[in-house]
Design an enzyme around this catalytic site. Structure first.
Site, PDB file in Angstrom:
ATOM      1  N   ASP A 139       0.856  -1.186   0.000  1.00 34.16           N
ATOM      2  CA  ASP A 139       0.000   0.000   0.000  1.00 34.16           C
ATOM      3  C   ASP A 139       0.895   1.241   0.000  1.00 34.16           C
ATOM      4  O   ASP A 139       1.770   1.373   0.852  1.00 34.16           O
ATOM      5  CB  ASP A 139      -0.823  -0.041   1.298  1.00 34.16           C
ATOM      6  CG  ASP A 139      -2.109   0.735   1.179  1.00 34.16           C
ATOM      7  OD1 ASP A 139      -3.117   0.269   1.694  1.00 34.16           O
ATOM      8  OD2 ASP A 139      -2.068   1.836   0.598  1.00 34.16           O
ATOM      9  N   ASP A 159      -3.309   2.647  -5.748  1.00 36.73           N
ATOM     10  CA  ASP A 159      -2.223   2.696  -4.760  1.00 36.73           C
ATOM     11  C   ASP A 159      -2.017   1.413  -3.954  1.00 36.73           C
ATOM     12  O   ASP A 159      -1.378   1.449  -2.909  1.00 36.73           O
ATOM     13  CB  ASP A 159      -2.431   3.882  -3.808  1.00 36.73           C
ATOM     14  CG  ASP A 159      -3.637   3.683  -2.906  1.00 36.73           C
ATOM     15  OD1 ASP A 159      -4.444   2.783  -3.173  1.00 36.73           O
ATOM     16  OD2 ASP A 159      -3.762   4.446  -1.932  1.00 36.73           O
ATOM     17  N   GLU A 160      -2.544   0.305  -4.417  1.00 37.24           N
ATOM     18  CA  GLU A 160      -2.291  -0.933  -3.675  1.00 37.24           C
ATOM     19  C   GLU A 160      -2.360  -2.158  -4.565  1.00 37.24           C
ATOM     20  O   GLU A 160      -3.019  -2.166  -5.605  1.00 37.24           O
ATOM     21  CB  GLU A 160      -3.264  -1.081  -2.501  1.00 37.24           C
ATOM     22  CG  GLU A 160      -4.700  -1.138  -2.936  1.00 37.24           C
ATOM     23  CD  GLU A 160      -5.644  -1.413  -1.769  1.00 37.24           C
ATOM     24  OE1 GLU A 160      -5.429  -2.391  -1.043  1.00 37.24           O
ATOM     25  OE2 GLU A 160      -6.610  -0.653  -1.604  1.00 37.24           O
TER      26      GLU A 160
END
Length: 390
Positions: free
Chosen positions: A12, A108-109
């Site tokens: 993350d 974002d992950e």
DNA sequence: TCTGGGGTCCTAGGACCC
DNA sequence: TCTGGGGTCCTAGGACCC
């Protein structure tokens, strides 16, 4: 041979949008930075707050005006999605160097399957460190990682030591990990479920653990009951098992002031339709189902969808259906806060060819034309023309 | 102090069929 | 004429996540 130990790493990016901005703009570094909009924006919310801003109590999804009250000296900027997507791509590329199986969950992950990579990169916990190091060196960004034998636990673990964190749920410690986790950190338990749990006297994961599955089924329904039962034991595996059943594309917009006139509403619907149609074409998708959404001034939200008998191929058709649905659903006395449109049940080209064979209009049209030809042969005195040519 | 935008999944009720 | 019980499909709304 013993069972292969599975290892999933969840990665993350920390305060992603804000961190990118701080990299690109040295003057933002070390300062409370809020991505989302200008302080004067009426209905904007915070997309990402830098860690400096979080100290003031600012967090994601908070209305901008509220963030401004908490942090009047903060730097407020609208953000630049193109730039974030670019950085995201660079980071994801690094992940691919460590496993063929990278499952990106959002900008974002991602989950990285590290099962069986030991010969190449060493122990999975060491690989996690290598990944963190490479991301930092090559992009300047920090990530937080969670390592576990299931995706579900890895996901929760990555949140434990943020930012720049790492947490390893060691094999055998899964249940302990869950029983020591605050209820609100259980992924899948949101505000409403937490309230519901509390109202039945459940305040910890252990409270859930101590109940029989039948009790949980009775109180929270079969699905939620089983989920909770498994989750607190560290046995949950369904959540990220993949295989999404349906796909949809939508766009919506919130007006800075409620609107009351149909003209503005329809113009907005047209604009949204154009954008969504473009995206559908870009990914070579096909859909027969149009959805529209209306949120009224009091925040009550209604939606309606309609399945057409053939794929929607043009903005004209899309808009015409969307507008009809709007007229059908809209309660004209009420102010409109938000309008949205979308396609549901999107399929890809290959899959759709089968359906095309029998319900694409072209076959019917052909049949009709063949019938007309036959009729004209039999009765040359009759002339049949399309209505619009008469 | 009223609460974005883009998604996925679940549920409950009604239609319809046997 | 007061009515069962499944099963499946569809729709609208809502919970949740980033």
């Amino acid at each position: 041979m013993a069972d292969i130990q599975k290892y999933f790493l969840h990665v993350d990016l920390d305060a992603f949008f804000a961190s990118v901005e701080q990299l690109d703009h040295p003057e933002y570094r070390g300062k409370p930075l809020i991505i989302g909009g200008k302080p004067t924006d009426k209905r904007s919310v915070v997309s990402t707050a830098s860690y400096e801003a979080r100290k003031y109590g600012v967090h994601s999804a908070m209305p901008i005006y509220q963030a401004y009250k908490l942090c009047p000296n903060g730097i407020f900027i609208p953000g630049n999605m193109k730039r974030y997507a670019e950085m995201s791509y660079r980071v994801m590329s690094i992940f691919h160097d460590f496993s063929p199986d990278v499952n990106q969950m959002s900008i974002d992950e991602a989950f990285i399957d590290l099962t069986g990579t030991e010969d190449l990169f060493g122990k999975p916990e060491d690989t996690a460190m290598k990944i963190k190091k490479r991301v930092k060196e090559e992009t300047g960004l920090t990530v937080s990682c969670g390592l576990a034998q299931t995706k579900y636990l890895a996901k929760i673990a990555s949140d434990i030591n943020k930012p720049d964190g790492f947490y390893f749920v060691k094999p055998g410690s899964e249940q302990d990990f869950m029983l020591n986790l605050p209820l609100k950190k259980v992924f899948g338990v949101g505000k409403k479920t937490l309230e519901n749990l509390n109202s039945h006297g459940f305040y910890t994961t252990r409270d859930i653990y101590e109940k029989q599955i039948e009790t949980l089924h009775f109180l929270f329904g079969n699905n939620m009951g089983s989920f909770l039962y498994n989750a607190v034991r560290g046995l949950e595996t369904e959540t990220f098992s993949g295989e999404t059943k349906s796909h949809s594309i939508s766009a919506e917009t919130t007006f800075s002031d409620d609107i009351y006139d149909i003209y503005t509403a329809e113009t907005t619907i047209l604009r949204l339709c154009q954008g969504v149609m473009f995206r559908l074409l870009k990914e070579n998708g096909f859909s027969k189902t149009v959805m529209i959404k209306i949120r009224y001034e009091d925040f009550t939200t209604v939606s309606i969808q309609e399945k057409s008998d053939r794929n929607i191929l043009t903005t004209d058709t899309f808009y015409s259906i969307a507008r009809q649905l709007f007229e059908k659903k809209y309660d004209y006395k009420r102010g409109i806060r938000l309008l949205g449109v979308g396609f549901e049940n999107i399929t890809d080209k290959e899959k759709d060819i089968q359906q095309e064979l029998f319900d694409d209009g072209s076959e019917k049209k052909q049949a009709v034309e063949r019938a007309i030809l036959k009729l004209e042969k039999k009765h040359p005195e009759i002339k049949i023309q399309k209505a619009r040519l008469l």
